[in-house]
Motif scaffolding. Structure first.
Motif, PDB file in Angstrom:
ATOM      1  N   UNK A  26      -0.775  -0.540  -7.589  1.00  0.00           N
ATOM      2  CA  UNK A  26      -1.797  -1.557  -7.828  1.00  0.00           C
ATOM      3  C   UNK A  26      -1.573  -2.807  -6.990  1.00  0.00           C
ATOM      4  N   UNK A  27      -0.312  -3.175  -6.797  1.00  0.00           N
ATOM      5  CA  UNK A  27       0.025  -4.331  -5.972  1.00  0.00           C
ATOM      6  C   UNK A  27      -0.389  -4.090  -4.517  1.00  0.00           C
ATOM      7  N   UNK A  28      -0.192  -2.860  -4.059  1.00  0.00           N
ATOM      8  CA  UNK A  28      -0.566  -2.509  -2.686  1.00  0.00           C
ATOM      9  C   UNK A  28      -2.081  -2.517  -2.539  1.00  0.00           C
ATOM     10  N   UNK A  29      -2.786  -1.886  -3.462  1.00  0.00           N
ATOM     11  CA  UNK A  29      -4.252  -1.828  -3.388  1.00  0.00           C
ATOM     12  C   UNK A  29      -4.831  -3.240  -3.411  1.00  0.00           C
ATOM     13  N   UNK A  30      -4.275  -4.106  -4.238  1.00  0.00           N
ATOM     14  CA  UNK A  30      -4.751  -5.490  -4.286  1.00  0.00           C
ATOM     15  C   UNK A  30      -4.510  -6.196  -2.954  1.00  0.00           C
ATOM     16  N   UNK A  31      -3.343  -5.999  -2.367  1.00  0.00           N
ATOM     17  CA  UNK A  31      -3.028  -6.627  -1.079  1.00  0.00           C
ATOM     18  C   UNK A  31      -3.951  -6.142   0.031  1.00  0.00           C
ATOM     19  N   UNK A  32      -4.418  -4.898  -0.067  1.00  0.00           N
ATOM     20  CA  UNK A  32      -5.312  -4.349   0.949  1.00  0.00           C
ATOM     21  C   UNK A  32      -6.723  -4.921   0.852  1.00  0.00           C
ATOM     22  N   UNK A  33      -7.074  -5.463  -0.292  1.00  0.00           N
ATOM     23  CA  UNK A  33      -8.401  -6.053  -0.449  1.00  0.00           C
ATOM     24  C   UNK A  33      -9.513  -5.024  -0.380  1.00  0.00           C
ATOM     25  N   UNK A  34      -9.275  -3.837  -0.892  1.00  0.00           N
ATOM     26  CA  UNK A  34     -10.288  -2.777  -0.857  1.00  0.00           C
ATOM     27  C   UNK A  34     -11.488  -3.192  -1.705  1.00  0.00           C
ATOM     28  N   UNK A  35     -12.662  -2.990  -1.135  1.00  0.00           N
ATOM     29  CA  UNK A  35     -13.919  -3.343  -1.790  1.00  0.00           C
ATOM     30  C   UNK A  35     -14.697  -2.075  -2.145  1.00  0.00           C
ATOM     31  N   UNK A  36     -15.543  -2.137  -3.167  1.00  0.00           N
ATOM     32  CA  UNK A  36     -16.396  -0.994  -3.470  1.00  0.00           C
ATOM     33  C   UNK A  36     -17.193  -0.586  -2.227  1.00  0.00           C
ATOM     34  N   UNK A  37     -17.218   0.690  -1.946  1.00  0.00           N
ATOM     35  CA  UNK A  37     -17.939   1.212  -0.785  1.00  0.00           C
ATOM     36  C   UNK A  37     -17.091   1.355   0.460  1.00  0.00           C
ATOM     37  N   UNK A  38     -15.862   0.846   0.447  1.00  0.00           N
ATOM     38  CA  UNK A  38     -14.993   0.965   1.620  1.00  0.00           C
ATOM     39  C   UNK A  38     -14.622   2.418   1.894  1.00  0.00           C
ATOM     40  N   UNK A  39     -14.407   2.692   3.175  1.00  0.00           N
ATOM     41  CA  UNK A  39     -13.902   4.000   3.620  1.00  0.00           C
ATOM     42  C   UNK A  39     -12.493   3.754   4.142  1.00  0.00           C
ATOM     43  N   UNK A  40     -11.537   4.498   3.578  1.00  0.00           N
ATOM     44  CA  UNK A  40     -10.127   4.293   3.890  1.00  0.00           C
ATOM     45  C   UNK A  40      -9.529   5.579   4.441  1.00  0.00           C
ATOM     46  N   UNK A  41      -8.742   5.455   5.505  1.00  0.00           N
ATOM     47  CA  UNK A  41      -7.938   6.574   5.994  1.00  0.00           C
ATOM     48  C   UNK A  41      -6.515   6.321   5.524  1.00  0.00           C
ATOM     49  N   UNK A  42      -6.039   7.136   4.597  1.00  0.00           N
ATOM     50  CA  UNK A  42      -4.664   7.066   4.101  1.00  0.00           C
ATOM     51  C   UNK A  42      -3.870   8.078   4.915  1.00  0.00           C
ATOM     52  N   UNK A  43      -3.229   7.600   5.963  1.00  0.00           N
ATOM     53  CA  UNK A  43      -2.539   8.490   6.906  1.00  0.00           C
ATOM     54  C   UNK A  43      -1.099   8.663   6.458  1.00  0.00           C
ATOM     55  N   UNK A  44      -0.733   9.917   6.231  1.00  0.00           N
ATOM     56  CA  UNK A  44       0.556  10.218   5.626  1.00  0.00           C
ATOM     57  C   UNK A  44       0.420  10.120   4.115  1.00  0.00           C
ATOM     58  N   UNK A  45      -0.693  10.611   3.608  1.00  0.00           N
ATOM     59  CA  UNK A  45      -1.071  10.435   2.200  1.00  0.00           C
ATOM     60  C   UNK A  45      -0.102  11.093   1.222  1.00  0.00           C
ATOM     61  N   UNK A  46       0.645  12.088   1.676  1.00  0.00           N
ATOM     62  CA  UNK A  46       1.596  12.744   0.788  1.00  0.00           C
ATOM     63  C   UNK A  46       0.915  13.324  -0.435  1.00  0.00           C
ATOM     64  N   UNK A  47       1.443  12.995  -1.613  1.00  0.00           N
ATOM     65  CA  UNK A  47       0.917  13.539  -2.860  1.00  0.00           C
ATOM     66  C   UNK A  47      -0.183  12.675  -3.468  1.00  0.00           C
ATOM     67  N   UNK A  48      -0.615  11.651  -2.735  1.00  0.00           N
ATOM     68  CA  UNK A  48      -1.730  10.827  -3.203  1.00  0.00           C
ATOM     69  C   UNK A  48      -1.346   9.622  -4.024  1.00  0.00           C
ATOM     70  N   UNK A  49      -0.104   9.189  -3.911  1.00  0.00           N
ATOM     71  CA  UNK A  49       0.391   8.036  -4.673  1.00  0.00           C
ATOM     72  C   UNK A  49      -0.512   6.817  -4.486  1.00  0.00           C
ATOM     73  N   UNK A  50      -1.008   6.631  -3.268  1.00  0.00           N
ATOM     74  CA  UNK A  50      -1.924   5.518  -2.995  1.00  0.00           C
ATOM     75  C   UNK A  50      -3.376   5.979  -2.896  1.00  0.00           C
ATOM     76  N   UNK A  51      -3.618   7.208  -2.475  1.00  0.00           N
ATOM     77  CA  UNK A  51      -4.994   7.687  -2.284  1.00  0.00           C
ATOM     78  C   UNK A  51      -5.800   7.623  -3.577  1.00  0.00           C
ATOM     79  N   UNK A  52      -5.202   8.023  -4.688  1.00  0.00           N
ATOM     80  CA  UNK A  52      -5.935   8.012  -5.951  1.00  0.00           C
ATOM     81  C   UNK A  52      -6.319   6.599  -6.384  1.00  0.00           C
ATOM     82  N   UNK A  53      -5.396   5.620  -6.421  1.00  0.00           N
ATOM     83  CA  UNK A  53      -5.832   4.268  -6.793  1.00  0.00           C
ATOM     84  C   UNK A  53      -6.773   3.626  -5.766  1.00  0.00           C
ATOM     85  N   UNK A  54      -6.630   3.988  -4.487  1.00  0.00           N
ATOM     86  CA  UNK A  54      -7.559   3.445  -3.487  1.00  0.00           C
ATOM     87  C   UNK A  54      -8.956   3.991  -3.715  1.00  0.00           C
TER      88      UNK A  54
END
Length: 194
Positions: A26-54
């Motif tokens: 959550x701290x990372x997602x907040x720092x990224x400033x992701x907005x509704x409708x954004x398209x994100x490339x999670x490169x090296x996504x692994x098991x989705x630790x960040x992909x799911x909250x993003x």
């Protein structure tokens, strides 16, 4: 891309409950400033630790391209997506320097704990510029070399945040910010003017 790549047989470590305390997504997602409708490339996504909250932060109109070079990692993420009925995540089996994503398609390119693995970071940055929309940004999260713990790459594999900033500036990214995240990581962001 190098012998520094995370071993997919250790994927269970990426979802260890204690990781939530020293690297809060959550701290990372907040720092990224992701907005509704954004398209994100999670490169090296692994098991989705960040992909799911993003994906949650981007909402139903957004999208996360979960890119990973290891099919085993994407298999773990697919299980999570099915189990949680998560939407807005598309799995992409590709290398960081050749994602195959459409040009100018992403608001954010995110690389977590993989920057130290790349032998040719210039090629990864070139790919990030290709897939970013004008005014999009890149965010690189990696291990601090000044803090050791039992998990994570050896200290001699880690890269200083200042070096990542120099690489971004050398690739014509405008520096947007640098901070520490959690207990053991730094986050560097840069804006792509296109």
């Amino acid at each position: 891309m190098t012998d520094k790549r995370f071993d997919a047989s250790q994927a269970h470590r990426l979802d260890a409950p204690e990781r939530l305390t020293w690297l809060p997504p959550g701290e990372v997602v907040q720092a990224l400033g992701i907005q509704p409708g954004d398209v994100i490339a999670d490169i090296g996504a692994g098991t989705g630790y960040f992909a799911l909250p993003m994906a949650i932060a981007a909402g139903p109109q957004g999208k996360v391209f979960a890119v990973d070079a290891q099919a085993e990692m994407l298999g773990h993420l697919q299980e999570k997506i099915s189990k949680h009925e998560a939407e807005g995540i598309e799995l992409v089996h590709a290398e960081a320097h050749a994602t195959g994503l459409p040009a100018a398609s992403c608001n954010v390119v995110f690389l977590a704990n993989v920057w130290h693995e790349f032998a040719d970071r210039a090629a990864v940055l070139a790919e990030a510029k290709r897939i970013l929309k004008p005014a999009g940004h890149i965010a690189i999260l990696d291990w601090r070399p000044d803090v050791e713990r039992e998990a994570g790459p050896p200290l001699d594999h880690r890269i200083r945040a200042a070096d990542a900033v120099q690489e971004l500036q050398g690739a014509a990214f405008a520096k947007a910010g640098q901070c520490n995240i959690g207990k053991y990581s730094w986050l560097v962001q840069g804006e792509w003017k296109g």
